[in-house]
Design an enzyme around this catalytic site. Structure first.
Site, PDB file in Angstrom:
ATOM      1  N   HIS A  53      14.157  18.329  43.216  1.00  0.00           N
ATOM      2  CA  HIS A  53      15.159  17.309  43.654  1.00  0.00           C
ATOM      3  C   HIS A  53      14.188  15.988  43.806  1.00  0.00           C
ATOM      4  O   HIS A  53      12.992  15.950  43.745  1.00  0.00           O
ATOM      5  CB  HIS A  53      15.853  17.472  44.939  1.00  0.00           C
ATOM      6  CG  HIS A  53      14.824  17.568  46.247  1.00  0.00           C
ATOM      7  ND1 HIS A  53      14.056  18.781  46.327  1.00  0.00           N
ATOM      8  CD2 HIS A  53      14.850  16.873  47.313  1.00  0.00           C
ATOM      9  CE1 HIS A  53      13.512  18.377  47.654  1.00  0.00           C
ATOM     10  NE2 HIS A  53      14.009  17.475  48.256  1.00  0.00           N
ATOM     11  N   HIS A  55      13.286  13.862  46.292  1.00  0.00           N
ATOM     12  CA  HIS A  55      12.498  13.226  47.199  1.00  0.00           C
ATOM     13  C   HIS A  55      10.960  13.040  47.021  1.00  0.00           C
ATOM     14  O   HIS A  55      10.325  13.802  46.492  1.00  0.00           O
ATOM     15  CB  HIS A  55      12.759  14.094  48.488  1.00  0.00           C
ATOM     16  CG  HIS A  55      13.976  13.947  49.194  1.00  0.00           C
ATOM     17  ND1 HIS A  55      14.518  15.121  49.795  1.00  0.00           N
ATOM     18  CD2 HIS A  55      14.841  12.862  48.957  1.00  0.00           C
ATOM     19  CE1 HIS A  55      15.712  14.270  50.485  1.00  0.00           C
ATOM     20  NE2 HIS A  55      15.891  13.087  50.132  1.00  0.00           N
ATOM     21  N   ASP A  57       8.367  13.619  48.512  1.00  0.00           N
ATOM     22  CA  ASP A  57       7.217  14.686  48.596  1.00  0.00           C
ATOM     23  C   ASP A  57       7.355  15.870  47.849  1.00  0.00           C
ATOM     24  O   ASP A  57       6.711  16.815  48.023  1.00  0.00           O
ATOM     25  CB  ASP A  57       7.589  15.214  50.313  1.00  0.00           C
ATOM     26  CG  ASP A  57       8.850  15.806  50.663  1.00  0.00           C
ATOM     27  OD1 ASP A  57       9.901  15.233  50.297  1.00  0.00           O
ATOM     28  OD2 ASP A  57       8.876  16.618  51.066  1.00  0.00           O
ATOM     29  N   HIS A  58       8.169  15.689  46.702  1.00  0.00           N
ATOM     30  CA  HIS A  58       8.428  16.984  45.913  1.00  0.00           C
ATOM     31  C   HIS A  58       8.018  16.468  44.471  1.00  0.00           C
ATOM     32  O   HIS A  58       7.962  17.006  43.617  1.00  0.00           O
ATOM     33  CB  HIS A  58       9.786  17.528  45.747  1.00  0.00           C
ATOM     34  CG  HIS A  58      10.216  17.968  47.159  1.00  0.00           C
ATOM     35  ND1 HIS A  58      10.194  19.348  47.184  1.00  0.00           N
ATOM     36  CD2 HIS A  58      10.479  17.475  48.367  1.00  0.00           C
ATOM     37  CE1 HIS A  58      10.618  19.595  48.554  1.00  0.00           C
ATOM     38  NE2 HIS A  58      10.581  18.479  49.070  1.00  0.00           N
ATOM     39  N   HIS A 109      21.486  18.678  50.502  1.00  0.00           N
ATOM     40  CA  HIS A 109      20.325  18.000  50.963  1.00  0.00           C
ATOM     41  C   HIS A 109      20.407  16.754  50.266  1.00  0.00           C
ATOM     42  O   HIS A 109      20.150  15.919  51.182  1.00  0.00           O
ATOM     43  CB  HIS A 109      18.929  18.872  50.682  1.00  0.00           C
ATOM     44  CG  HIS A 109      17.968  18.464  51.186  1.00  0.00           C
ATOM     45  ND1 HIS A 109      17.454  18.024  52.290  1.00  0.00           N
ATOM     46  CD2 HIS A 109      16.790  17.989  50.240  1.00  0.00           C
ATOM     47  CE1 HIS A 109      16.459  17.412  52.560  1.00  0.00           C
ATOM     48  NE2 HIS A 109      15.831  17.157  51.250  1.00  0.00           N
ATOM     49  N   ASP A 128      14.551  22.407  49.476  1.00  0.00           N
ATOM     50  CA  ASP A 128      14.894  22.040  50.638  1.00  0.00           C
ATOM     51  C   ASP A 128      16.457  22.407  50.767  1.00  0.00           C
ATOM     52  O   ASP A 128      17.097  21.715  51.632  1.00  0.00           O
ATOM     53  CB  ASP A 128      14.798  20.564  50.813  1.00  0.00           C
ATOM     54  CG  ASP A 128      13.248  20.182  51.012  1.00  0.00           C
ATOM     55  OD1 ASP A 128      12.523  20.959  50.822  1.00  0.00           O
ATOM     56  OD2 ASP A 128      12.847  18.937  51.006  1.00  0.00           O
ATOM     57  N   HIS A 167       9.185  24.089  52.243  1.00  0.00           N
ATOM     58  CA  HIS A 167       8.586  23.608  53.590  1.00  0.00           C
ATOM     59  C   HIS A 167       8.221  24.731  54.255  1.00  0.00           C
ATOM     60  O   HIS A 167       9.015  25.678  54.401  1.00  0.00           O
ATOM     61  CB  HIS A 167       9.104  22.488  54.203  1.00  0.00           C
ATOM     62  CG  HIS A 167       9.353  21.243  53.577  1.00  0.00           C
ATOM     63  ND1 HIS A 167       8.327  20.298  53.626  1.00  0.00           N
ATOM     64  CD2 HIS A 167      10.354  20.749  52.514  1.00  0.00           C
ATOM     65  CE1 HIS A 167       8.789  19.047  53.113  1.00  0.00           C
ATOM     66  NE2 HIS A 167       9.959  19.235  52.543  1.00  0.00           N
TER      67      HIS A 167
HETATM   68 FE    FE Z   1      10.940  17.970  51.183  1.00  0.00          FE
HETATM   69 ZN    ZN Z   2      13.838  16.976  50.313  1.00  0.00          ZN
END
Ligand code: FE
Ligand code: ZN
Length: 251
Positions: A53, A55, A57-58, A109, A128, A167
C-alpha cells in the site's frame, strides 16, 4: 518451499524477503539499511518488489533497494506510489519465477491495498490490514469495508498459512484483546506468549491463520461469544467490529 527472511525496519515495521530458485522477492520497502544488509548477507539478488500500500513507511526505501528488480503494486493506489513497473488488481494470479502469487484487495486501512498470498509457499503478506491479534487503523475505509476485507482473508487463507504483517504491534494488540475479552483463555495464553517473546527481543511475526482465527478479536466480530462479551448480544457483526476498532483506537 521458499526461504523466508523477516527484516525488522524503522521502529516497528517489517519487510520480508522470499527466496526460491533464482527469484528473490521483497515485500515492502520501509528502510534501505536493513534490507540491503539482508541481501548482502544472504547473497540473494533482488528480482521483484511487491508493494502492499502507499503509506510512506512501506515504500520510502524503494529507490534505494530496488536495483534492477521490477516493482509491482496495487492498481488502485498506483497514483500514490512512485516507481511501480506493474500493477495488480484484486484476484490477479501471477508467477514470480517458481513462486505463485495471488493478489487479494483488502480495503479499509487504505482504499486499495493488496494482500499477497503465495499458496505454494504457505505464506501471506497482510501488511496493515490483518495484524497479529489486530487490524489496521481505518484511514481510508469504514468499519464495514475493513470487516469485509478481513472476512475475505479468513475465507481465502488456509489455517496453516503463515501470516506476515507489516508491524510489530502484537503486544499492544494482545493487551487490548485481553481487556476486551478477559474471559477468553486462548487470548490470555497468547498474551503471555507474546509478552515473553517481546521481553526476549523476539518477533511475534509470523503467526498462522489458525492462531489468528482463534485469538484475533477482529476476525471474530461474527462470533456470538465476542458480541456477548462486549454487551452486544445479537448485534450485527459490523456493529461489533465498529466497537472493537473504536476501542483499539483509544487503547
Ligand atoms: Fe504501516
Ligand atoms: Zn499503513
Amino acid at each position: 518451499m521458499a526461504d523466508v527472511r523477516l527484516i525488522p525496519c524503522l521502529s516497528d515495521n517489517y519487510a520480508v524477503l522470499v527466496h526460491k530458485g533464482d527469484e528473490t522477492v521483497l515485500v515492502d520497502a520501509p528502510e534501505a539499511g536493513p534490507i540491503n544488509a539482508a541481501l548482502a548477507e544472504t547473497g540473494w539478488t533482488l528480482t521483484t518488489v511487491l508493494i502492499t500500500h502507499h503509506h510512506a513507511d512501506h515504500v520510502q526505501a524503494l529507490a534505494d533497494v530496488r536495483g534492477s528488480a521490477r516493482v509491482i503494486g496495487p492498481a488502485n493506489e498506483a497514483g500514490k506510489i512512485n516507481g511501480l513497473d506493474e500493477t495488480v488488481k484484486d484476484g490477479a494470479t501471477f508467477s514470480l519465477g517458481p513462486i505463485a502469487v495471488q493478489a487479494i484487495e483488502t480495503p479499509g486501512h487504505t482504499a486499495g491495498p493488496i494482500s499477497y498470498y503465495m499458496p505454494g509457499e504457505g505464506i501471506a503478506f497482510t501488511a496493515d490490514t490483518l495484524f497479529a491479534m489486530g487490524c489496521g487503523r481505518l484511514f481510508e475505509g469504514t468499519p464495514a469495508t475493513m470487516w469485509a476485507s478481513l472476512q475475505r482473508l479468513r475465507a481465502a487463507l488456509p489455517d496453516e498459512t503463515a501470516i506476515y504483517c507489516g508491524h510489530e504491534y502484537t503486544e499492544t494488540n494482545a493487551r487490548y484483546a485481553h481487556q476486551a475479552l478477559p474471559g477468553d483463555v486462548a487470548i490470555a495464553e497468547r498474551l503471555k506468549t507474546v509478552q515473553e517473546a517481546r521481553a526476549g527481543g523476539e518477533p511475534t511475526v509470523p503467526s498462522t491463520m489458525a492462531v489468528e482465527k482463534a485469538t484475533n478479536p477482529f476476525l471474530r466480530a461474527d462470533d456470538p461469544t465476542v458480541a456477548e462479551a462486549l454487551g452486544m448480544a445479537g448485534a450485527d457483526p459490523v456493529e461489533v467490529f465498529t466497537k472493537l476498532r473504536a476501542g483499539r483506537d483509544v487503547f
